[in-house]
Each structure stands twice: as C-alpha cells, then as structure tokens.
Write a protein that holds these residues in place. Structure first.
Motif: not given
Length: 262
Positions: A52-60, A242-258
């Motif tokens: 399961p390791s890696g970067y994953w993005s939500s599929l709405i 909820s569904q998540f699709k695996k990404q090739t890298d962390g380019s979409a990673w965008d930390p934001t606070p609560c």
C-alpha cells in the motif's frame, strides 16, 4: 467550484457499482488472518498481500456536494443519525468551534478518509503502517501483531488502531490467503462525521477494510470502507466507501491545516 477541485488535485469520476458492492461486502467478513500449523510467522510488511505504500489521491466518485463543499447546518442526508445526534448537530456553531480552537473535529479517523485528501502511505517499521494526509495534516498509525496502547490510554482524533491482513476464507485465513487490510480503531475523541457538526462520540468505534483493485490499464486503486458504530448518535452503523488512485509521485501533495470551513 472548479478552482476548489483543482486546488485539492482530486479527480471526479464514475466507478461501476460492482466495485463499490465488492467493497461493501468486505464489511460482512469478521475473519482475522492467523498463522496456521507450523508456518513460520512473517512480519506484517513481508506478509502483505499487496504493497500500500506510496502516494494516493482521492477519487470523488459519489457525494460530491457533501465532500467537496461543507454542507449546510442540518444536512444529515445519508447518515442514520439518532435523535440525540440531530440535537447535537442542530446546536453546531462554526464560530464557537473556531474560537475554541476545534478546527480538527471533522478530521478524526471516522470521517478522515472521505475528505478530499491525498494519502502518503509508508511502513514506519515492519509492524507499523503509517498513513499521512495532506488535507488537515493528520497521521494515522496502524499497528500489527500483539501491539497494545501504552497506559494510561489516551484519546485522540485518530485513536489507537490495530490492523491485520485478513482473508475471506472463513476460518482458513493465513498469510498465504490474506487479501485485504482490516483495521479496528478505539480511543477516539468525539468529533464530526461532516464539517457541519454531525457528531460521533467517545463511545464510537471504527472498523475499516482496505482492498486493492487494478484497473484494465494496470493502474492501482484502493477502496477504503469505514464502518462507524456509535450507540448514542447513530441509529445503525454508518458505512462510508472512499476510493484512492495511486500516483507516480508526490507532486500533488499539498499540506494544509485543519479548517472548520473548506
């Protein structure tokens, strides 16, 4: 509205009902994977049926309106809310939460995976799986084996989670037949199932199932099914997929606070 979607970097799409049905069927399986006979025990990492390791993005893929835009006060659609839950939700006050510093009440484990987030999943060690979210910058730890929380037990937004690789073969589970991840979470702080104050309390428990699927083009997708049980604020267990699709890298990673809003 389109700007919101682009900012989070999540994808809206439609997935066949068959995939969701398979995910929900996992909630019927209470079997834990156990070593059999004289098999040599392996670590949770070495015995994983999928990585399961890696970067994953939500599929709405469903409930776009409720997941991408905070619903209005009193919107409980799709939640088996009890009379006590309605009373608490109707008394919700966003300004009061902000003044009290309760910005993370909707980012607790029961609702976190249904938010429009990216995941970064890593193995902290051979028996601990770590899941970080960029939306709300939360961290969940899934402990395998005979792990127990230290005393005194402490409540938190993400609680204490015990995980196991599980099988659908009734009592014949084992490392060789394990197919999905099963997670049990307790010791939760009270929080919200949605940002409009729909509550879950400290008596709530959370059971989750994580399945891996491959699309025809080979792309990896995980279906994360959560079953929230709260004897006070829910009339029946609340099931979220909820569904998540695996990404090739962390380019979409965008930390934001609560945030109590978007």
């Amino acid at each position: 509205m389109q700007d919101l979607v682009r900012r989070r970097g999540v994808r809206t799409c439609s997935i066949g009902a068959a995939v969701l049905a398979i995910a929900l069927l996992a909630t019927l399986d209470e079997t834990r994977g156990q070593s059999r006979g004289n098999q040599t025990p392996v670590s949770a990492r070495a015995g994983a049926p999928f990585d399961p390791s890696g970067y994953w993005s939500s599929l709405i893929t469903q409930n776009w309106r409720l997941r991408m835009v905070p619903p209005g006060k009193g919107d409980y659609i799709g939640i088996p809310i009890s009379a006590a839950g309605k009373k608490a939700a109707d008394a919700w006050d966003q300004a009061r939460d902000e003044a009290a510093g309760n910005h993370c009440k909707a980012y607790g484990a029961p609702g976190l995976m249904n938010l429009p987030t990216h995941l970064h999943i890593t193995w902290q060690d051979d028996s601990t799986l770590r899941v970080d979210t960029d939306y709300g910058t939360q961290t969940r730890l899934f402990h395998f084996g005979n792990w127990t929380p230290s005393a005194p037990r402490k409540r938190s937004w993400q609680g204490n989670s015990v995980a196991v690789w599980a099988s659908r073969r009734g009592g014949r589970g084992g490392a060789a037949s394990a197919r999905y991840l099963r997670i049990t979470t307790t010791d939760l702080l009270s929080g919200y199932l949605r940002k409009n104050g729909v509550p879950y309390g400290e008596s709530a428990s959370l059971l989750e199932y994580v399945d891996l699927f491959k699309e025809p083009n080979g792309a990896a997708m995980i279906v994360w099914t959560a079953v929230v049980d709260d004897p006070v604020y829910l009339e029946t267990p609340y099931i979220i997929s909820s569904q998540f699709k695996k990404q090739t890298d962390g380019s979409a990673w965008d930390p934001t606070p609560c945030s109590t809003g978007w």
